[in-house]
Scaffold this active site. Structure first.
Site: not given
Ligand SMILES: *Cc1c(COP(=O)(O)O)cnc(C)c1O
Length: 414
Positions: A53, A55, A198, A224, A227, A233
């Site tokens: 933990y 936090e 994003d 993220t 990807k 993840r």
């Molecule tokens: C994949 C994605 C997310 C969400 O990610 P998670 O890890 O699945 O919660 C948010 N924004 C965009 C543009 C994405 O492609």
């Protein structure tokens, strides 16, 4: 002392894990948001850091015994700063969606307006889709792409002037073109809006210098890590120093509890990998491979949304070939190719049975596949789509793919 392991204690879960590994090894993984992490990343993920933990933030924890956790989290932050040229980084978001939610709560008040891209034009659910809770709290309005498939900057500007958003949001899940962050920043400045990008899908390409980097230009950037960045993840937020306090407070204690430090260690490992020269080569190859697919599909008369690709993905309207995206996904699955059905801009069909198929090259490129292999893959995809009702033909393709993938092994132990 513990003496049991997964194989001898839980043969059911062990067998499922092995079956999944076999599926990954034997198929062609073309979901653009998926990738294969390195054994080093897996090792960090499976480490004893999961026991701890912690936090709070490095040097300011609510628990004792965090000295080594602090080392890990600080390294992750330093590497991310270097990769993206960021002023401030928070590596605690558990995934992409929680990262976005934390930013909304950090920088907006309930009822504030956010200008984001329409989902069917490539936007993401977390950008205020009506099915999400965020849509009940904030007022999302949407811009779209134009007839040529590019972000309609004039329309975006008109909407910004009309709606006076508190925030302008860019960054997409199914959009295949480059983004002009400077131009969007200019529009945001004109109306006094915060800029948020994003980069969940394209973070790896940006880190490698293969796509425009919004981090030095925009106020806040979320991503993220699993990807194109090819880490575990998870999520991450980068921002200008002036938003650092609000962002950190929103992640913890505002929204999350204890950070997952095994995951943060795995992020740090992935960032180290992404700083290596080989990763630049990898990102370049992802784009080259996508271009080959574009060329091969155009040659065969497919309709590509947005006119083609500048990144790692393609969105194809398969209805012109006489089937829906859902039927296409099912046929590809039977042929050993994993892809996903997807809405196309202003899709007349439904989200559960849309017109498009979304394909990406990051996972295949990780396996070492290059231009030559992409031509073969495109041929198989075309055959599966053309023969979507022919079970024998689909099974035949699958057998060929099982043989083919043996030349591109992923992990040492199977
Ligand atoms: C994949 C994605 C997310 C969400 O990610 P998670 O890890 O699945 O919660 C948010 N924004 C965009 C543009 C994405 O492609």
């Amino acid at each position: 002392m513990y003496t049991h392991n997964l194989k001898n204690f839980d043969p059911d879960i062990y067998a499922s894990v092995k079956r999944e590994q076999k599926r990954q090894e034997e198929g062609l993984e073309m979901i653009p948001s998926e990738n294969f992490v390195s054994p080093a990343v897996l090792e960090a993920l499976g480490s004893v850091l999961t026991n701890k933990y912690s936090e709070g933030y490095a040097g300011k924890r609510y628990y004792g015994g965090c000295e080594f956790i602090d080392e890990v989290e600080t390294l992750a932050i330093e590497r991310a700063k270097k990769l993206f040229n960021a002023e401030h980084v928070n590596v605690q978001p558990l995934s992409g969606a929680p990262a976005n939610i934390a930013v909304y709560f950090a920088l907006l008040k309930p009822g504030d307006t956010v200008l984001g891209m329409d989902l069917s034009h490539g936007g993401h659910l977390t950008h205020g889709h009506p099915v999400t809770y965020m849509a009940k709290i904030f007022n999302f309005v949407r811009y779209k792409t134009n007839a040529d498939g590019l972000i309609d900057l004039e329309n975006l500007r008109q909407m910004a002037i009309e709606h006076k958003p508190k925030m302008i949001l860019v960054g997409y899940s199914a959009y295949s073109r480059e983004i002009d962050y400077e131009a969007i920043k200019k529009i945001a400045d004109e109306v006094g809006a915060i800029t948020m990008a994003d980069i969940a899908h394209i973070a790896g390409l940006i880190a490698a210098g293969e796509m425009n980097n919004p981090v030095p230009i925009f106020d806040v950037v979320t991503t993220t890590t699993h990807k194109t960045l090819r880490g575990p993840r998870g999520g991450m937020i980068m921002c200008k120093e002036k938003f650092a306090k609000e962002i950190d407070k929103a992640v913890f204690p505002g929204f999350q509890g204890g950070p997952h430090e095994n995951n943060i260690a795995a992020k740090a490992v992935a960032f180290k990998e992404a700083l290596e020269p080989e990763f630049k080569e990898y990102a370049r190859q992802i784009k080259k491979n996508a271009k080959i697919l574009e060329e091969e599909f155009k040659k065969r008369g497919y309709k590509l949304c947005f006119g083609g690709t500048d990144n790692h993905l393609l969105l194809i309207d398969v209805t012109t070939k006489g089937l829906s995206g859902k039927a296409g996904q099912i046929a590809l699955d039977k042929a050993g190719i994993t892809a996903n059905k997807n809405m196309i801009p202003d899709d007349p069909r439904s989200p559960m049975d849309p017109s498009g198929i979304r394909l990406g090259t990051p996972a295949l490129t990780t396996r070492g596949m290059k231009e030559e292999e992409m031509r073969v893959v495109a041929k198989w995809i075309d055959e599966a789509i053309t023969n979507w009702q022919d079970e024998t033909k689909l099974a035949e393709i699958k057998n060929q793919i099982i043989e083919f993938t043996k030349k591109f092994p992923l992990y040492p132990t199977l």
